[in-house]
Design an enzyme around this catalytic site. Structure first.
Site, PDB file in Angstrom:
ATOM      1  N   ASP A   1       0.848  -1.183   0.000  1.00  0.00           N
ATOM      2  CA  ASP A   1       0.000   0.000   0.000  1.00  0.00           C
ATOM      3  C   ASP A   1       0.887   1.238   0.000  1.00  0.00           C
ATOM      4  O   ASP A   1       2.036   1.203   0.465  1.00  0.00           O
ATOM      5  CB  ASP A   1      -0.878  -0.024   1.262  1.00  0.00           C
ATOM      6  CG  ASP A   1      -2.041   0.959   1.254  1.00  0.00           C
ATOM      7  OD1 ASP A   1      -2.236   1.650   0.229  1.00  0.00           O
ATOM      8  OD2 ASP A   1      -2.746   1.041   2.271  1.00  0.00           O
ATOM      9  N   HIS A   2       0.357   2.326  -0.509  1.00  0.00           N
ATOM     10  CA  HIS A   2       1.008   3.621  -0.389  1.00  0.00           C
ATOM     11  C   HIS A   2       0.695   4.231   0.977  1.00  0.00           C
ATOM     12  O   HIS A   2      -0.394   4.029   1.514  1.00  0.00           O
ATOM     13  CB  HIS A   2       0.506   4.574  -1.481  1.00  0.00           C
ATOM     14  CG  HIS A   2       0.872   4.159  -2.869  1.00  0.00           C
ATOM     15  ND1 HIS A   2       0.165   4.550  -3.987  1.00  0.00           N
ATOM     16  CD2 HIS A   2       1.870   3.385  -3.329  1.00  0.00           C
ATOM     17  CE1 HIS A   2       0.726   4.044  -5.072  1.00  0.00           C
ATOM     18  NE2 HIS A   2       1.765   3.330  -4.702  1.00  0.00           N
TER      19      HIS A   2
ATOM     20  N   HIS B   1      -4.899   4.483   0.703  1.00  0.00           N
ATOM     21  CA  HIS B   1      -6.063   3.773   0.149  1.00  0.00           C
ATOM     22  C   HIS B   1      -5.740   3.025  -1.142  1.00  0.00           C
ATOM     23  O   HIS B   1      -6.583   2.915  -2.022  1.00  0.00           O
ATOM     24  CB  HIS B   1      -7.221   4.749  -0.099  1.00  0.00           C
ATOM     25  CG  HIS B   1      -7.387   5.768   0.975  1.00  0.00           C
ATOM     26  ND1 HIS B   1      -7.724   5.433   2.262  1.00  0.00           N
ATOM     27  CD2 HIS B   1      -7.233   7.116   0.977  1.00  0.00           C
ATOM     28  CE1 HIS B   1      -7.788   6.537   3.007  1.00  0.00           C
ATOM     29  NE2 HIS B   1      -7.479   7.552   2.259  1.00  0.00           N
ATOM     30  N   HIS B   2      -4.521   2.509  -1.239  1.00  0.00           N
ATOM     31  CA  HIS B   2      -4.086   1.882  -2.485  1.00  0.00           C
ATOM     32  C   HIS B   2      -3.578   0.462  -2.256  1.00  0.00           C
ATOM     33  O   HIS B   2      -2.514   0.085  -2.734  1.00  0.00           O
ATOM     34  CB  HIS B   2      -2.982   2.730  -3.137  1.00  0.00           C
ATOM     35  CG  HIS B   2      -3.425   4.095  -3.524  1.00  0.00           C
ATOM     36  ND1 HIS B   2      -2.553   5.154  -3.716  1.00  0.00           N
ATOM     37  CD2 HIS B   2      -4.661   4.609  -3.740  1.00  0.00           C
ATOM     38  CE1 HIS B   2      -3.234   6.241  -4.034  1.00  0.00           C
ATOM     39  NE2 HIS B   2      -4.519   5.933  -4.055  1.00  0.00           N
ATOM     40  N   GLN B   3      -4.358  -0.344  -1.549  1.00  0.00           N
ATOM     41  CA  GLN B   3      -3.942  -1.725  -1.313  1.00  0.00           C
ATOM     42  C   GLN B   3      -3.996  -2.522  -2.622  1.00  0.00           C
ATOM     43  O   GLN B   3      -4.966  -2.421  -3.373  1.00  0.00           O
ATOM     44  CB  GLN B   3      -4.856  -2.395  -0.277  1.00  0.00           C
ATOM     45  CG  GLN B   3      -4.829  -1.732   1.082  1.00  0.00           C
ATOM     46  CD  GLN B   3      -5.918  -0.696   1.254  1.00  0.00           C
ATOM     47  OE1 GLN B   3      -7.047  -0.879   0.841  1.00  0.00           O
ATOM     48  NE2 GLN B   3      -5.585   0.434   1.876  1.00  0.00           N
TER      49      GLN B   3
END
Length: 513
Positions: free
Chosen positions: A291-292, A444-446
């Site tokens: 994730d980010h 929010h970038h899983q």
């Protein structure tokens, strides 16, 4: 329509699922879309500026990680969309394809057909870009991509501030080269959220070949003799079954592996340990989670107030190399026209702006596992956040740069005064490492939990997105990404929806609408 008439079940009406379902309808297929949430009737969804108000509400899965040892033992909130539109109904609508090198690396790692030259025509077919069609951009797709919208005046000065600290201006970060500071391109229409649910699926909701079932939580796959025949889902407290010729999981990087694991598909020994009899030993299911991450730099203004934004809270951003020897930027600070107090214990003035340090090429990896055999047993989401020292170094560098931007002449007329990290944190590596470990949150970038590829942890075939070792099932969402792209993951998820449709129908993107 009768159950036995269904060609496809699509699980999830989010960024990829809405696209895939529409393309299958266009190709004459009969499709049922199962969405765990309801329809997007909440008026807050349309207001991109207010997206944070949806967190912890009925449209949010409201996930939390396990305690993250490298983030001070904190449990990080992972908002995920539980509504038609999926997380594209909750996000900031930032349209970022990523860097050319991201896709070339996917191909290099064993994903033929996914290099930049392969995906560029698909991205162009998706876009209705207000900057017009060109060699790299599309102007007649279904999804609006808008750069020409009214921006908050503080954003113009932030754009100058980034250049003042040495970040070049990039007129179009979606050209394949992301490096530099840019005006954001958003998925909005008339200043309101316009996602793939609005662009692709909602216009055909009345189609005779489409069955849309909302508030339908898929619990497991139905499997007979090595073939997925459909799904079992819960609606209104009752269990139902639905069968089709093929099922496609488009439930996202958290829920797609969960459905597989609950169906007995995953690391066999781990499944046995939680009381599930494995049907297929697939070691990569739930692994490779990454994730980010962001860490906030927040300013209040003492000379004049930042006015309310007309469209979005974040309207500019920049991509920057924390180490000049890198081939591609590893940081992506996001610039907000409001103070973003991400954590519950953060407080401060209501007026201000935020320059949020962020990393977009993380080396840290985590996993998703089950805590028990029953549907009500929660899943364990371990991001492994900041376990790689290089991620800490990059995030520290990004936060330091954001602090420097706040001190530039370009922003002086606002009278910026730093609220966070604040004077108790110096610019030393030690102080800023402590700060980022105390404050890092998800961007929010899983991705990555059902990755495509050739190695032993690959879950899907990159040439078809079919699950390895099982018939009748594909996956089309962010979980298949082997590596997270350099930037926001919504555009690549839409790409995956279009690519899945191409694999199934043989119709190239942009020619079936």
């Amino acid at each position: 329509m009768a159950v036995n008439e269904l060609d496809f079940i699509v699980v999830g009406a989010g960024s990829a699922g809405s696209v895939l379902a529409r393309r299958l309808i266009d190709a004459g297929k009969t499709v049922a879309v199962l969405e765990a949430g309801g329809e997007d009737t909440n008026p807050v969804i349309a207001d991109v500026f207010a997206a944070g108000a949806l967190w912890h509400g009925p449209e949010d899965w409201d996930y939390f990680t396990t305690e993250q040892a490298s983030c001070g033992g904190r449990r990080l909130h992972l908002p995920r969309g539980k509504v038609t539109g999926g997380s594209h109904a909750l996000n900031a609508t930032i349209w970022v394809r990523g860097a050319k090198q991201d896709y070339d690396t996917w191909a290099y790692l064993g994903c033929p057909g996914w290099n930049w030259e392969d995906v560029l025509p698909v991205f162009k077919a998706i876009e209705n870009y207000d900057g017009g069609a060109s060699d790299t951009r599309g102007g007649s797709g279904l999804l609006d991509v808008v750069q020409d919208f009214p921006r908050n005046p503080v954003q113009d000065d932030i754009l100058e501030a980034a250049q003042e600290v040495g970040v070049k201006l990039n007129e179009d970060y979606n050209s394949g080269d992301v490096e530099g500071v840019s005006k954001m391109q958003l998925n909005v229409r008339n200043g309101k959220r316009f996602n793939t649910w609005h662009a692709y699926l909602k216009p055909v909701v009345g189609h005779e070949n489409l069955t849309l079932i909302t508030n339908a939580h898929v619990r497991r796959l139905l499997i007979e003799d090595g073939t997925v025949t459909g799904v079992e889902y819960e609606k209104d407290g009752q269990l139902h079954t639905l069968t089709a010729g093929e099922t496609v999981l488009a439930a996202g990087a958290i829920n797609s592996p969960e459905v597989l694991l609950r169906s007995g598909i995953g690391p066999a020994e781990e499944l046995r340990e939680v009381g599930i009899e494995p049907l297929l030993d697939l070691p990569g299911v739930g692994k490779n989670l990454h994730d980010h991450l962001l860490s906030p730099v927040i300013f209040t203004t003492t000379k004049k107030e930042v006015p309310p934004s007309q469209v979005a809270a974040a309207e500019t951003h920049h991509f920057w190399k924390s180490n000049p020897d890198l081939a591609v930027p590893d940081t992506q600070p996001i610039h907000f026209s409001i103070p973003m107090y991400f954590l519950d214990d953060m407080t401060g003035p209501e007026n201000g702006f935020s320059l949020i340090g962020g990393i977009v090429r993380p080396l840290s990896r985590g996993e998703i596992t089950l805590s028990g055999p029953n549907p009500e047993d929660p899943i364990n989401i371990d991001l492994g956040a900041l376990t790689a020292e290089e991620d800490v170094r990059a995030l520290v560098a990004s936060v330091r740069q954001c602090r420097e931007m706040g001190r530039t002449a370009a922003l002086a007329e606002w009278g910026p005064e730093e609220v966070y990290p604040g004077p108790e944190y110096s610019d030393s590596d030690e102080d800023l490492e402590r700060y980022v470990r105390e404050t890092a949150v998800t961007y929010h970038h899983q991705v990555g939990t059902c990755k495509m590829g050739l190695d032993e942890l690959a879950v899907v075939d990159p040439r078809s997105l079919k699950v390895r070792g099982l018939d009748g099932i594909r996956i089309a969402d962010a979980s298949i990404m082997p590596l997270v792209p350099t930037g926001n993951t919504n555009a690549p998820s839409v790409l995956i929806g279009e690519k899945a449709a191409e694999f199934i129908t043989g119709i190239p993107a942009g020619t079936s609408a």
